[in-house]
Design a protein around this motif. Structure first.
Motif, mmCIF file in Angstrom:
data_model
loop_
_atom_site.group_PDB
_atom_site.id
_atom_site.type_symbol
_atom_site.label_atom_id
_atom_site.label_comp_id
_atom_site.label_asym_id
_atom_site.label_seq_id
_atom_site.Cartn_x
_atom_site.Cartn_y
_atom_site.Cartn_z
ATOM 1 N N ASP A 87 -6.247 5.617 -9.379
ATOM 2 C CA ASP A 87 -5.792 4.855 -10.543
ATOM 3 C C ASP A 87 -6.353 3.439 -10.388
ATOM 4 O O ASP A 87 -6.086 2.771 -9.379
ATOM 5 C CB ASP A 87 -4.255 4.843 -10.557
ATOM 6 C CG ASP A 87 -3.685 4.160 -11.799
ATOM 7 O OD1 ASP A 87 -4.318 3.222 -12.316
ATOM 8 O OD2 ASP A 87 -2.597 4.561 -12.229
ATOM 9 N N GLU A 120 0.831 -1.219 0.000
ATOM 10 C CA GLU A 120 0.000 0.000 0.000
ATOM 11 C C GLU A 120 0.861 1.262 0.000
ATOM 12 O O GLU A 120 0.573 2.225 -0.718
ATOM 13 C CB GLU A 120 -0.896 0.015 1.246
ATOM 14 C CG GLU A 120 -2.148 -0.829 1.114
ATOM 15 C CD GLU A 120 -2.940 -0.894 2.425
ATOM 16 O OE1 GLU A 120 -3.895 -1.661 2.474
ATOM 17 O OE2 GLU A 120 -2.571 -0.188 3.395
ATOM 18 N N LYS A 174 -3.958 -2.950 -4.689
ATOM 19 C CA LYS A 174 -4.275 -2.866 -3.261
ATOM 20 C C LYS A 174 -5.332 -3.896 -2.865
ATOM 21 O O LYS A 174 -5.273 -4.478 -1.771
ATOM 22 C CB LYS A 174 -4.759 -1.452 -2.903
ATOM 23 C CG LYS A 174 -3.643 -0.425 -2.852
ATOM 24 C CD LYS A 174 -4.173 0.882 -2.293
ATOM 25 C CE LYS A 174 -3.075 1.902 -2.095
ATOM 26 N NZ LYS A 174 -3.561 3.114 -1.458
ATOM 27 N N ASP A 175 -6.304 -4.101 -3.747
ATOM 28 C CA ASP A 175 -7.370 -5.068 -3.425
ATOM 29 C C ASP A 175 -6.818 -6.495 -3.325
ATOM 30 O O ASP A 175 -7.163 -7.231 -2.391
ATOM 31 C CB ASP A 175 -8.483 -5.024 -4.489
ATOM 32 C CG ASP A 175 -9.362 -3.793 -4.346
ATOM 33 O OD1 ASP A 175 -9.221 -3.088 -3.335
ATOM 34 O OD2 ASP A 175 -10.195 -3.550 -5.248
HETATM 35 N N1 LIG Z 1 -4.829 5.393 -5.616
HETATM 36 C C1 LIG Z 1 -5.903 4.592 -5.626
HETATM 37 N N2 LIG Z 1 -6.532 4.343 -6.769
HETATM 38 C C2 LIG Z 1 -7.617 3.517 -6.817
HETATM 39 N N3 LIG Z 1 -8.147 2.905 -5.738
HETATM 40 C C3 LIG Z 1 -7.553 3.101 -4.573
HETATM 41 C C4 LIG Z 1 -6.420 3.956 -4.440
HETATM 42 N N4 LIG Z 1 -6.054 3.980 -3.124
HETATM 43 C C5 LIG Z 1 -6.920 3.175 -2.509
HETATM 44 N N5 LIG Z 1 -7.806 2.630 -3.324
HETATM 45 C C6 LIG Z 1 -8.901 1.685 -2.973
HETATM 46 O O1 LIG Z 1 -9.185 1.840 -1.589
HETATM 47 C C7 LIG Z 1 -8.929 0.624 -0.877
HETATM 48 C C8 LIG Z 1 -8.281 0.959 0.474
HETATM 49 O O2 LIG Z 1 -7.015 1.522 0.238
HETATM 50 P P1 LIG Z 1 -6.135 2.165 1.399
HETATM 51 O O3 LIG Z 1 -4.807 2.525 0.835
HETATM 52 O O4 LIG Z 1 -6.934 3.242 2.053
HETATM 53 O O5 LIG Z 1 -5.942 0.934 2.341
HETATM 54 P P2 LIG Z 1 -6.399 0.776 3.863
HETATM 55 O O6 LIG Z 1 -7.753 1.321 4.099
HETATM 56 O O7 LIG Z 1 -5.260 1.271 4.676
HETATM 57 O O8 LIG Z 1 -6.485 -0.811 3.807
HETATM 58 P P3 LIG Z 1 -6.075 -1.855 4.899
HETATM 59 O O9 LIG Z 1 -7.244 -1.883 5.841
HETATM 60 O O10 LIG Z 1 -5.905 -3.132 4.097
HETATM 61 O O11 LIG Z 1 -4.779 -1.397 5.505
HETATM 62 C C9 LIG Z 1 -8.017 -0.195 -1.796
HETATM 63 O O12 LIG Z 1 -8.137 -1.592 -1.559
HETATM 64 C C10 LIG Z 1 -8.503 0.227 -3.171
HETATM 65 O O13 LIG Z 1 -9.672 -0.502 -3.531
#
Ligand SMILES: Nc1ncnc2c1ncn2[C@@H]1O[C@H](COP(=O)(O)OP(=O)(O)OP(=O)(O)O)[C@@H](O)[C@H]1O
Length: 118
Positions: free
Chosen positions: A83, A72, A90-91
């Motif tokens: 993007d 991430e 990330k997914d």
């Molecule tokens: N730059 C981006 N472009 C497109 N989608 C994004 C982007 N950043 C995040 N996402 C979407 O948002 C979701 C969460 O991303 P994020 O980086 O906020 O992780 P998080 O909430 O910290 O997740 P985790 O709980 O796994 O740590 C991703 O799985 C993705 O679907």
């Protein structure tokens, strides 16, 4: 580039775990679950094999979470804007944590079942 001494590499790695603890809520929850498991291992006097199963399952979740966070963070550096490709990366990275978590919950149920109900 000169390699750091072995003790320095260990210190860096421990700092990495500490940084995860300080900054990542999911990791904090998973570490709490790890300590609960440690207590249950002693409480139920788990066999050596069952102890290893529980420790490996917990360590698997913690490691997956660390790799997920690293991926991430790299994504956020190389593409801070929305993007679809970053969303995909990330997914699937989060999917790895999910699969490991489900496997460890099933492992916990199977292992502790014997000690609670038999
Ligand atoms: N730059 C981006 N472009 C497109 N989608 C994004 C982007 N950043 C995040 N996402 C979407 O948002 C979701 C969460 O991303 P994020 O980086 O906020 O992780 P998080 O909430 O910290 O997740 P985790 O709980 O796994 O740590 C991703 O799985 C993705 O679907």
């Amino acid at each position: 580039m000169q390699k750091p001494p072995i003790h320095r590499s260990f210190l860096n790695a421990f700092r990495g775990v500490f940084l995860m603890l300080k900054t990542e809520r999911n990791f904090q929850i998973e570490v709490a679950a790890f300590f609960i498991n440690l207590m249950l291992i002693f409480y139920f006097k788990l066999s050596a094999v069952d102890t290893v199963l529980i420790l490996m399952a917990s360590a698997g979740v913690l490691s997956a979470e660390i790799f997920n966070t690293a991926i991430e963070r790299i994504c956020d550096i190389i593409q801070p804007d929305f993007d679809k490709r970053i969303g995909f990366i990330k997914d699937i990275s989060a999917g790895a944590v999910l699969l490991m978590t489900i496997a460890s919950i099933i492992t916990g149920i199977i292992v502790y079942w014997k000690y609670i109900f038999q």
